[in-house]
Design a protein around this motif. Structure first.
Motif, PDB file in Angstrom:
ATOM      1  N   HIS A 101       0.797  -1.231   0.000  1.00 16.25           N
ATOM      2  CA  HIS A 101       0.000   0.000   0.000  1.00 16.25           C
ATOM      3  C   HIS A 101       0.831   1.283   0.000  1.00 16.25           C
ATOM      4  O   HIS A 101       0.274   2.372  -0.024  1.00 16.25           O
ATOM      5  CB  HIS A 101      -0.948   0.020   1.205  1.00 16.25           C
ATOM      6  N   GLY A 102       2.121   1.170   0.047  1.00 18.71           N
ATOM      7  CA  GLY A 102       2.968   2.355   0.054  1.00 18.71           C
ATOM      8  C   GLY A 102       3.685   2.510  -1.270  1.00 18.71           C
ATOM      9  O   GLY A 102       3.940   1.539  -1.971  1.00 18.71           O
ATOM     10  N   ARG A 103       3.972   3.717  -1.603  1.00 17.34           N
ATOM     11  CA  ARG A 103       4.735   3.986  -2.809  1.00 17.34           C
ATOM     12  C   ARG A 103       5.931   4.843  -2.399  1.00 17.34           C
ATOM     13  O   ARG A 103       5.779   5.826  -1.682  1.00 17.34           O
ATOM     14  CB  ARG A 103       3.910   4.747  -3.845  1.00 17.34           C
ATOM     15  N   HIS A 104       7.089   4.424  -2.851  1.00 14.58           N
ATOM     16  CA  HIS A 104       8.300   5.174  -2.508  1.00 14.58           C
ATOM     17  C   HIS A 104       8.220   6.566  -3.118  1.00 14.58           C
ATOM     18  O   HIS A 104       7.829   6.745  -4.258  1.00 14.58           O
ATOM     19  CB  HIS A 104       9.532   4.428  -2.997  1.00 14.58           C
ATOM     20  N   GLY A 105       8.559   7.543  -2.329  1.00 12.98           N
ATOM     21  CA  GLY A 105       8.534   8.927  -2.792  1.00 12.98           C
ATOM     22  C   GLY A 105       7.229   9.637  -2.526  1.00 12.98           C
ATOM     23  O   GLY A 105       7.070  10.798  -2.866  1.00 12.98           O
ATOM     24  N   ARG A 106       6.263   8.967  -1.892  1.00 13.62           N
ATOM     25  CA  ARG A 106       4.969   9.614  -1.619  1.00 13.62           C
ATOM     26  C   ARG A 106       5.125  10.758  -0.628  1.00 13.62           C
ATOM     27  O   ARG A 106       4.503  11.800  -0.775  1.00 13.62           O
ATOM     28  CB  ARG A 106       3.959   8.602  -1.073  1.00 13.62           C
ATOM     29  N   VAL A 107       5.942  10.555   0.391  1.00 11.70           N
ATOM     30  CA  VAL A 107       6.110  11.580   1.430  1.00 11.70           C
ATOM     31  C   VAL A 107       6.767  12.818   0.831  1.00 11.70           C
ATOM     32  O   VAL A 107       6.395  13.948   1.161  1.00 11.70           O
ATOM     33  CB  VAL A 107       6.937  11.015   2.605  1.00 11.70           C
TER      34      VAL A 107
ATOM     35  N   ARG B 200       6.373  13.949  -2.013  1.00  9.92           N
ATOM     36  CA  ARG B 200       5.376  14.672  -2.811  1.00  9.92           C
ATOM     37  C   ARG B 200       4.240  15.227  -1.953  1.00  9.92           C
ATOM     38  O   ARG B 200       3.255  15.723  -2.476  1.00  9.92           O
ATOM     39  CB  ARG B 200       4.798  13.748  -3.883  1.00  9.92           C
ATOM     40  N   GLY B 201       4.368  15.101  -0.627  1.00  6.50           N
ATOM     41  CA  GLY B 201       3.365  15.650   0.277  1.00  6.50           C
ATOM     42  C   GLY B 201       2.202  14.721   0.535  1.00  6.50           C
ATOM     43  O   GLY B 201       1.194  15.125   1.106  1.00  6.50           O
ATOM     44  N   LYS B 202       2.305  13.471   0.142  1.00  6.67           N
ATOM     45  CA  LYS B 202       1.234  12.498   0.355  1.00  6.67           C
ATOM     46  C   LYS B 202       1.574  11.628   1.554  1.00  6.67           C
ATOM     47  O   LYS B 202       2.727  11.541   1.965  1.00  6.67           O
ATOM     48  CB  LYS B 202       1.068  11.631  -0.890  1.00  6.67           C
ATOM     49  N   PRO B 203       0.573  10.948   2.119  1.00  8.31           N
ATOM     50  CA  PRO B 203       0.848  10.037   3.238  1.00  8.31           C
ATOM     51  C   PRO B 203       1.730   8.867   2.795  1.00  8.31           C
ATOM     52  O   PRO B 203       1.799   8.536   1.610  1.00  8.31           O
ATOM     53  CB  PRO B 203      -0.526   9.540   3.666  1.00  8.31           C
ATOM     54  N   LEU B 204       2.372   8.233   3.759  1.00 10.46           N
ATOM     55  CA  LEU B 204       3.253   7.110   3.475  1.00 10.46           C
ATOM     56  C   LEU B 204       2.480   5.944   2.865  1.00 10.46           C
ATOM     57  O   LEU B 204       2.950   5.280   1.955  1.00 10.46           O
ATOM     58  CB  LEU B 204       3.948   6.673   4.770  1.00 10.46           C
TER      59      LEU B 204
ATOM     60  N   GLY C 239      -4.169   1.057   3.295  1.00 12.47           N
ATOM     61  CA  GLY C 239      -2.984   0.751   4.088  1.00 12.47           C
ATOM     62  C   GLY C 239      -3.020   1.421   5.450  1.00 12.47           C
ATOM     63  O   GLY C 239      -2.614   0.835   6.453  1.00 12.47           O
ATOM     64  N   GLN C 240      -3.518   2.661   5.502  1.00 10.73           N
ATOM     65  CA  GLN C 240      -3.619   3.351   6.793  1.00 10.73           C
ATOM     66  C   GLN C 240      -4.648   2.678   7.695  1.00 10.73           C
ATOM     67  O   GLN C 240      -4.455   2.603   8.908  1.00 10.73           O
ATOM     68  CB  GLN C 240      -3.944   4.817   6.582  1.00 10.73           C
ATOM     69  N   GLU C 241      -5.739   2.185   7.115  1.00  6.17           N
ATOM     70  CA  GLU C 241      -6.735   1.470   7.922  1.00  6.17           C
ATOM     71  C   GLU C 241      -6.131   0.199   8.509  1.00  6.17           C
ATOM     72  O   GLU C 241      -6.337  -0.115   9.682  1.00  6.17           O
ATOM     73  CB  GLU C 241      -7.955   1.143   7.069  1.00  6.17           C
ATOM     74  N   GLU C 242      -5.399  -0.538   7.687  1.00  5.56           N
ATOM     75  CA  GLU C 242      -4.770  -1.767   8.174  1.00  5.56           C
ATOM     76  C   GLU C 242      -3.681  -1.460   9.198  1.00  5.56           C
ATOM     77  O   GLU C 242      -3.528  -2.187  10.181  1.00  5.56           O
ATOM     78  CB  GLU C 242      -4.190  -2.560   7.011  1.00  5.56           C
TER      79      GLU C 242
END
Length: 123
Positions: free
Chosen positions: A82-88, A90-94, A99-102
């Motif tokens: 559920h995570g994508r490298h480089g999301r943080v 770009r200002g997005k959640p990890l 994925g955050q629910e889990e």
């Protein structure tokens, strides 16, 4: 010749002292505790954790507690799915929404397990 022997003796003394210090010092150990994982999960859920901090804690195997190791592996699996490298950056959640629910469920389970374990230890 006396100067040479004096300098040689001082150098050997310094070198020998350093060897003794290195032989007597121990490798530092890092022991991941449940509080470390709970803090990391809280930061991830609040979007305050960076990928470096996440990878440093989740990428380090936990050998002293099988339960914590399974939680760590599950968190690593969540990042893989559920995570994508480089999301943080770009200002997005990890993690994405699912994925955050889990991760929230995993965090709650770890907190309940830790609290139950401490209660048993106090009795």
């Amino acid at each position: 010749m006396a100067l040479f022997l004096t300098v040689f003796a001082v150098c050997m003394l310094i070198f020998g002292g350093m060897v003794i210090i290195l032989l007597l010092s121990h490798t530092p150990r890092y022991r991941t505790e449940p509080e470390h994982l709970l803090t990391l999960f809280d930061k991830a859920l609040e979007n305050r954790v960076g990928e470096t901090e996440w990878n440093a804690l989740i990428g380090y195997p936990i050998r002293h507690d099988e339960y914590l190791e399974s939680v760590r592996r599950r968190a690593r699996h969540l990042m893989d799915e559920h995570g994508r490298h480089g999301r943080v950056a770009r200002g997005k959640p990890l993690l994405d929404t699912e994925g955050q629910e889990e991760l929230s469920a995993l965090r709650d389970h770890l907190a309940a397990h830790t609290q139950l374990k401490r209660k048993r230890e106090q009795e």
